[in-house]
Design a protein around this motif. Sequence first.
Motif, mmCIF file in Angstrom:
data_model
loop_
_atom_site.group_PDB
_atom_site.id
_atom_site.type_symbol
_atom_site.label_atom_id
_atom_site.label_comp_id
_atom_site.label_asym_id
_atom_site.label_seq_id
_atom_site.Cartn_x
_atom_site.Cartn_y
_atom_site.Cartn_z
ATOM 1 N N UNK A 76 0.695 -1.165 0.006
ATOM 2 C CA UNK A 76 0.010 0.042 -0.006
ATOM 3 C C UNK A 76 0.902 1.187 0.024
ATOM 4 N N UNK A 77 0.390 2.268 -0.869
ATOM 5 C CA UNK A 77 0.974 3.799 -0.616
ATOM 6 C C UNK A 77 -0.010 4.256 0.512
ATOM 7 N N UNK A 78 0.608 5.023 1.278
ATOM 8 C CA UNK A 78 -0.009 5.951 2.560
ATOM 9 C C UNK A 78 -0.896 6.662 1.654
ATOM 10 N N UNK A 79 -1.910 6.489 0.952
ATOM 11 C CA UNK A 79 -2.567 7.764 0.652
ATOM 12 C C UNK A 79 -3.619 7.982 1.653
ATOM 13 N N UNK A 80 -4.303 9.022 1.513
ATOM 14 C CA UNK A 80 -5.074 9.153 2.582
ATOM 15 C C UNK A 80 -6.241 8.268 3.112
ATOM 16 N N UNK A 81 -6.863 7.646 2.116
ATOM 17 C CA UNK A 81 -7.604 6.524 2.349
ATOM 18 C C UNK A 81 -7.128 5.618 3.361
ATOM 19 N N UNK A 82 -5.971 5.035 2.961
ATOM 20 C CA UNK A 82 -5.071 4.019 3.783
ATOM 21 C C UNK A 82 -5.020 4.747 5.057
ATOM 22 N N UNK A 83 -4.397 6.005 5.183
ATOM 23 C CA UNK A 83 -3.970 6.605 6.448
ATOM 24 C C UNK A 83 -5.216 6.669 7.394
ATOM 25 N N UNK A 84 -6.122 7.157 6.943
ATOM 26 C CA UNK A 84 -7.607 7.184 7.670
ATOM 27 C C UNK A 84 -7.967 5.740 8.291
ATOM 28 N N UNK A 85 -7.867 4.735 7.164
ATOM 29 C CA UNK A 85 -8.500 3.482 7.941
ATOM 30 C C UNK A 85 -7.466 2.881 8.913
ATOM 31 N N UNK A 86 -6.268 3.163 8.857
ATOM 32 C CA UNK A 86 -5.105 2.824 9.625
ATOM 33 C C UNK A 86 -5.365 3.514 10.983
ATOM 34 N N UNK A 87 -5.445 4.653 10.954
ATOM 35 C CA UNK A 87 -5.961 5.469 12.270
ATOM 36 C C UNK A 87 -6.969 4.708 13.032
ATOM 37 N N UNK A 88 -8.117 4.771 12.192
ATOM 38 C CA UNK A 88 -9.457 4.030 12.659
ATOM 39 C C UNK A 88 -9.122 2.656 13.301
ATOM 40 N N UNK A 89 -8.594 1.864 12.370
ATOM 41 C CA UNK A 89 -8.051 0.390 13.184
ATOM 42 C C UNK A 89 -7.261 0.470 14.234
ATOM 43 N N UNK A 90 -6.541 1.647 14.206
ATOM 44 C CA UNK A 90 -5.457 1.597 15.668
ATOM 45 C C UNK A 90 -6.205 2.136 16.890
ATOM 46 N N UNK A 91 -7.246 2.820 16.441
ATOM 47 C CA UNK A 91 -8.205 3.491 17.563
ATOM 48 C C UNK A 91 -8.867 2.484 18.114
ATOM 49 N N UNK A 96 -9.696 -1.758 22.433
ATOM 50 C CA UNK A 96 -9.718 -3.145 22.987
ATOM 51 C C UNK A 96 -8.640 -3.560 24.102
ATOM 52 N N UNK A 97 -7.550 -3.017 23.748
ATOM 53 C CA UNK A 97 -6.274 -3.109 24.847
ATOM 54 C C UNK A 97 -6.832 -2.517 26.134
ATOM 55 N N UNK A 98 -7.499 -1.264 25.969
ATOM 56 C CA UNK A 98 -7.793 -0.816 27.603
ATOM 57 C C UNK A 98 -8.625 -1.742 28.285
ATOM 58 N N UNK A 99 -9.682 -2.413 27.505
ATOM 59 C CA UNK A 99 -10.668 -3.256 27.931
ATOM 60 C C UNK A 99 -10.164 -4.482 28.635
ATOM 61 N N UNK A 104 -7.801 -8.067 32.949
ATOM 62 C CA UNK A 104 -6.633 -8.816 33.414
ATOM 63 C C UNK A 104 -6.351 -8.369 34.666
ATOM 64 N N UNK A 105 -6.461 -7.064 35.047
ATOM 65 C CA UNK A 105 -6.323 -6.537 36.512
ATOM 66 C C UNK A 105 -7.390 -7.243 37.065
ATOM 67 N N UNK A 106 -8.605 -7.046 36.789
ATOM 68 C CA UNK A 106 -9.740 -7.674 37.761
ATOM 69 C C UNK A 106 -9.628 -9.242 37.912
ATOM 70 N N UNK A 107 -9.137 -10.038 36.853
ATOM 71 C CA UNK A 107 -8.975 -11.366 37.098
ATOM 72 C C UNK A 107 -7.894 -11.769 38.143
ATOM 73 N N UNK A 108 -6.807 -11.035 37.769
ATOM 74 C CA UNK A 108 -5.531 -11.119 38.914
ATOM 75 C C UNK A 108 -5.763 -10.748 40.231
ATOM 76 N N UNK A 109 -6.496 -9.693 40.341
ATOM 77 C CA UNK A 109 -7.024 -9.357 41.639
ATOM 78 C C UNK A 109 -7.957 -10.594 42.370
ATOM 79 N N UNK A 110 -8.758 -11.199 41.630
ATOM 80 C CA UNK A 110 -9.714 -12.050 41.948
ATOM 81 C C UNK A 110 -8.818 -13.355 42.451
ATOM 82 N N UNK A 111 -7.828 -13.962 41.751
ATOM 83 C CA UNK A 111 -7.112 -14.681 41.707
ATOM 84 C C UNK A 111 -6.163 -14.548 43.212
#
Length: 117
Positions: A76-91, A96-99, A104-111
Amino acid sequence: MNLAKVAELTQVSPRMLRYYEDLCLVQPKRTENNYRSYSQKNIEDIHKIKILNDAGMNLKDIHALLPCFDLADRRFSLCSIVHSKLENELSQVSEQLIKLQRSHELLKSFLEHGTVK
């Protein structure tokens, strides 16, 4: 080039080629008798679609990314379409990582403590 020849050349079924046309991924011209006539660019786009689909991308995303995909380099060239799509995917991945971190913290605390932090 007609539908049957393009299907044979690209190893994409005629039904799928018509579906690509329905999704506006490929837009062959029509002859006087309303047959499809595929250009060299159409055939290149079909090859791009096949590669991207084989890589696991859905056709909706392929439609957005198709103009930015270089068939010769298979990148891919980093045209505006790809850039926007990648930013959205990264967001989305960041959310998902935050959730997952919170889970992870809750399960660890339970254990460890049998309690919620």
